[in-house]
Design a protein around this motif. Structure first.
Motif, PDB file in Angstrom:
ATOM      1  N   GLY A  80       0.816  -1.217   0.000  1.00 38.50           N
ATOM      2  CA  GLY A  80       0.000   0.000   0.000  1.00 38.50           C
ATOM      3  C   GLY A  80       0.847   1.262   0.000  1.00 38.50           C
ATOM      4  N   ALA A  81       1.852   1.288   0.869  1.00 34.43           N
ATOM      5  CA  ALA A  81       2.737   2.461   0.946  1.00 34.43           C
ATOM      6  C   ALA A  81       3.534   2.629  -0.343  1.00 34.43           C
ATOM      7  N   GLU A  82       4.001   1.513  -0.900  1.00 32.59           N
ATOM      8  CA  GLU A  82       4.768   1.600  -2.153  1.00 32.59           C
ATOM      9  C   GLU A  82       3.891   2.079  -3.302  1.00 32.59           C
ATOM     10  N   ALA A  83       2.629   1.677  -3.322  1.00 34.59           N
ATOM     11  CA  ALA A  83       1.715   2.131  -4.370  1.00 34.59           C
ATOM     12  C   ALA A  83       1.470   3.636  -4.273  1.00 34.59           C
ATOM     13  N   VAL A  84       1.265   4.111  -3.049  1.00 34.09           N
ATOM     14  CA  VAL A  84       1.067   5.554  -2.844  1.00 34.09           C
ATOM     15  C   VAL A  84       2.322   6.321  -3.278  1.00 34.09           C
ATOM     16  N   GLY A  85       3.492   5.807  -2.890  1.00 32.85           N
ATOM     17  CA  GLY A  85       4.744   6.449  -3.279  1.00 32.85           C
ATOM     18  C   GLY A  85       4.929   6.475  -4.788  1.00 32.85           C
ATOM     19  N   LEU A  87       8.708   8.340   2.546  1.00 27.42           N
ATOM     20  CA  LEU A  87       8.793   6.883   2.424  1.00 27.42           C
ATOM     21  C   LEU A  87       9.860   6.311   3.342  1.00 27.42           C
ATOM     22  N   ILE A  88      11.011   6.976   3.418  1.00 28.11           N
ATOM     23  CA  ILE A  88      12.107   6.484   4.261  1.00 28.11           C
ATOM     24  C   ILE A  88      11.704   6.508   5.731  1.00 28.11           C
ATOM     25  N   ILE A  89      11.138   7.624   6.179  1.00 29.04           N
ATOM     26  CA  ILE A  89      10.800   7.758   7.600  1.00 29.04           C
ATOM     27  C   ILE A  89       9.691   6.787   8.002  1.00 29.04           C
ATOM     28  N   THR A  90       8.631   6.713   7.196  1.00 28.02           N
ATOM     29  CA  THR A  90       7.511   5.834   7.567  1.00 28.02           C
ATOM     30  C   THR A  90       7.945   4.377   7.604  1.00 28.02           C
ATOM     31  N   ALA A  91       8.781   3.971   6.630  1.00 31.62           N
ATOM     32  CA  ALA A  91       9.260   2.586   6.627  1.00 31.62           C
ATOM     33  C   ALA A  91      10.201   2.334   7.792  1.00 31.62           C
ATOM     34  N   GLY A  92      10.964   3.350   8.170  1.00 31.39           N
ATOM     35  CA  GLY A  92      11.937   3.187   9.239  1.00 31.39           C
ATOM     36  C   GLY A  92      11.340   3.164  10.628  1.00 31.39           C
ATOM     37  N   LEU A  93      10.103   3.624  10.774  1.00 34.80           N
ATOM     38  CA  LEU A  93       9.470   3.623  12.099  1.00 34.80           C
ATOM     39  C   LEU A  93       9.091   2.218  12.552  1.00 34.80           C
ATOM     40  N   GLY A  94       8.739   1.356  11.607  1.00 33.93           N
ATOM     41  CA  GLY A  94       8.323   0.001  11.966  1.00 33.93           C
ATOM     42  C   GLY A  94       6.814  -0.120  12.000  1.00 33.93           C
ATOM     43  N   PHE A  95       6.319  -1.280  11.625  1.00 37.05           N
ATOM     44  CA  PHE A  95       4.875  -1.477  11.484  1.00 37.05           C
ATOM     45  C   PHE A  95       4.154  -1.447  12.824  1.00 37.05           C
ATOM     46  N   ILE A  96       4.799  -1.889  13.902  1.00 35.65           N
ATOM     47  CA  ILE A  96       4.169  -1.855  15.219  1.00 35.65           C
ATOM     48  C   ILE A  96       3.787  -0.425  15.595  1.00 35.65           C
TER      49      ILE A  96
END
Length: 451
Positions: A128-133, A191-200
Motif C-alpha cells: 500500500g505504501a509503495e503504491a502511494v509512493g 517513504l524512508i521515515i515511515t518505513a523506518g518507524l516500523g509497522f508496530i
C-alpha cells in the motif's frame, strides 16, 4: 534448525540464487560484462537492502536484470519469512505451529496469537505504501521520462525508497540532479521515515487516531496512550532527524563543495534529506565525498544507528541505542532500573542492546581493518564510511564502491550480509534465551575494579 539459522541460511541462499540469475547474459546490457563477483555483490545489496553498487544500475543491467533486482529488494524489505507465510496463506495451506513459532521469533513478538493476521497486515502495508509512493513519484517522473518509462522509474524508486534500499535506475548520481526538487525530496523523505518507524508503531498510532475519531480519546492524550515501544521509537527518531538536520545545516552552510551556493530553503531541505537518508536509505542529493569532517562523523553516527525494529530499515536500531543511553543515564543517577516515561525496561532487552552494539562495533572494526589491508592506498575515512554504510545497510559511499578490488568486494559483501542478519538474529537469540532462563539460578558474586 533454529529461527536464527533459518534466517541466516535463507538470506544466503537468496543472495546466491539472485547472484546466479544476474550473472546470466540476459541480465547484462549489450556492451557490458558482469563478473560473478559483481553479480553476487548486486544481489547482496538488493537482498540486504543496502544500496552500494559496483556498476551503474541504470546502464549496466537490462530490463530483466532490473526486474530481478526489484524482486530481490522487495523480498529483502518484507522479509522472506513473511513472504513465505503469505504464499502459504494464498495457497490455503495451513501454517504449522513450528512455522508460527518461527514468525513469532523473527519479529521478536511476545505472543503467538494473531500472527497470520499480523503478517497479512505487514504485506498489505508495504504494498500500500509503495503504491502511494509510486503514484506520487509519477507526477514527477512521467513529465520527464514519458508515460511508460516514467511509471517504471516511479515504481522502482518507490519500492527502493520504502524498503530503504537506496538502489535507483536514474543514472550515476542517484538523486543529485533533484537536489532542488521539493516533490522528489519530500516524497522520498516520507517513504524512508515511515518505513523506518516500523509497522508496530504504525498500527499503534493508527489505533489511537481511530479512538480520537470515535471520541474515545482526546487529541492531546495520543502520545501518552501509546505503547512504550512507540514512544521510544518516535522520540528517538525525532531527536535524530531534527538534530542531524540542524547539525548538517550548520556544518555545511558555508562549504563551497556542498551547500554554500544554495538558497536558504534549499540548504534546509538538503540538510533534512541527508539526515534522513543516513537512516539506512542510501539515496543522496549531495556528493558524500564533499562533506566536511564534522559532517562525516555525524553521518557515521546516524548510519550506525539506522532505523527502528520491525521496519525495512537496517542499522543497530533506534531502540537499541536509546536503551543504551537510558542505561547510562540511569546508572549515573544511581537508579537500579532503566526507566523511560515512567516505565521500567526489562533487563534482557538491555543485555540484547549491549550484545548488538558490541557485535556491531566488532564487525565494523574487523572489516575496516581487512579492507584497509587489501586496499592499503585508500583513505581510512573512505574505508570506515564504506564499511559503516555496509554494516548498517545504508548504501552511502564516498566513491569507494566502484573502486573496490575483488577481495574488497567480497569483504563488503560479507559486511552487508552480517549487517542485515546480525542485529536481527543476535537480538532474537539473546531475548529468547533470557526469557527461557530461570531467575532462581545465580552464581556467587565477587567484586572487580572498573575504570
Amino acid at each position: 534448525m533454529t529461527t536464527a539459522q533459518v534466517i541466516a541460511c535463507g538470506f544466503a541462499a537468496l543472495i546466491l540464487t539472485g547472484g546466479l540469475i544476474l550473472w546470466m547474459p540476459f541480465c547484462t546490457a549489450p556492451g557490458q560484462s558482469t563478473s560473478f563477483t559483481d553479480a553476487v555483490f548486486t544481489a547482496t545489496t538488493c537482498v540486504c537492502v543496502t544500496g552500494l553498487v559496483t556498476v551503474t544500475t541504470a546502464t549496466h543491467w537490462t530490463l530483466a536484470g532490473k526486474i530481478v533486482m526489484l524482486i530481490l529488494i522487495q523480498i529483502g524489505g518484507i522479509g522472506f519469512i513473511a513472504l513465505a507465510s503469505i504464499i502459504f496463506i494464498s495457497l490455503r495451506k495451513k501454517i504449522s505451529m513450528r512455522s508460527r513459532k518461527m514468525i513469532q521469533e523473527s519479529y521478536n513478538l511476545d505472543q503467538m496469537s494473531g500472527l497470520v493476521r499480523m503478517v497479512k497486515r505487514v504485506v498489505a502495508c508495504v504494498f500500500g505504501a509503495e503504491a502511494v509512493g509510486a503514484v506520487c513519484y509519477a507526477f514527477c517522473f512521467i513529465p520527464e521520462f514519458g508515460v511508460v518509462k516514467g511509471i517504471w522509474q516511479s515504481v522502482f524508486t518507490s519500492v527502493s525508497a520504502f524498503c530503504n534500499a537506496g538502489v535507483d535506475i536514474l543514472g550515476e548520481n542517484s538523486l543529485m540532479s533533484y537536489v532542488d526538487d521539493p516533490a522528489v525530496n519530500f516524497i522520498t523523505i516520507a517513504l524512508i521515515i515511515t518505513a523506518g518507524l516500523g509497522f508496530i508503531v504504525w498500527w499503534d498510532v493508527a489505533d489511537k487516531i481511530r479512538k480520537v475519531f470515535r471520541r474515545e480519546l482526546s487529541v492531546h492524550r495520543i502520545f501518552r496512550s501509546l505503547r512504550l515501544h512507540s514512544k521510544l521509537v518516535l522520540t528517538t527518531t525525532a531527536v535524530l532527524v531534527l538534530g542531524g538536520t540542524v547539525l548538517i545545516f550548520i556544518f555545511e552552510y558555508n562549504n563551497p563543495r556542498t551547500m554554500a551556493d544554495m538558497p536558504l530553503w534549499q540548504k534546509m531541505m538538503a540538510s533534512l534529506f541527508q539526515s534522513v537518508t543516513t537512516r539506512t536509505a542510501g539515496f543522496l542529493t549531495i556528493d558524500q565525498a564533499a562533506f566536511s569532517g564534522a559532517s562525516v562523523l555525524l553521518c557515521l553516527f546516524l548510519m550506525f544507528i539506522g532505523g527502528s525494529p520491525m521496519g525495512t530499515a537496517g542499522g543497530m536500531k533506534t531502540t537499541t541505542v536509546a536503551v543504551m543511553v537510558l542505561s547510562v543515564v540511569s546508572n549515573l543517577r544511581g537508579k537500579e532500573d532503566v526507566e523511560f516515561r515512567h516505565r521500567r525496561i526489562r533487563n534482557h532487552y538491555i543485555r540484547s542492546a549491549v550484545v548488538i552494539v558490541g557485535m556491531g562495533f566488532g564487525v565494523l572494526l574487523t572489516m575496516s581493518m581487512l579492507l584497509s589491508a587489501v586496499m592499503p592506498e585508500t583513505s581510512l575515512v573512505d574505508i570506515v564510511y564504506e564499511i559503516t554504510s555496509a554494516i548498517a545497510t545504508v548504501g552511502l559511499s564516498r566513491g569507494l564502491t566502484s573502486q573496490l578490488t575483488a577481495a574488497g568486494k567480497w569483504i563488503v559483501i560479507l559486511t552487508m550480509y552480517l549487517g542485515r542478519i546480525g542485529p536481527m538474529t543476535l537480538g532474537m537469540a539473546v531475548v529468547v534465551r533470557a526469557q527461557k532462563r530461570s531467575e532462581n539460578t545465580r552464581l556467587a558474586a565477587e567484586d572487580i575494579m572498573i575504570g
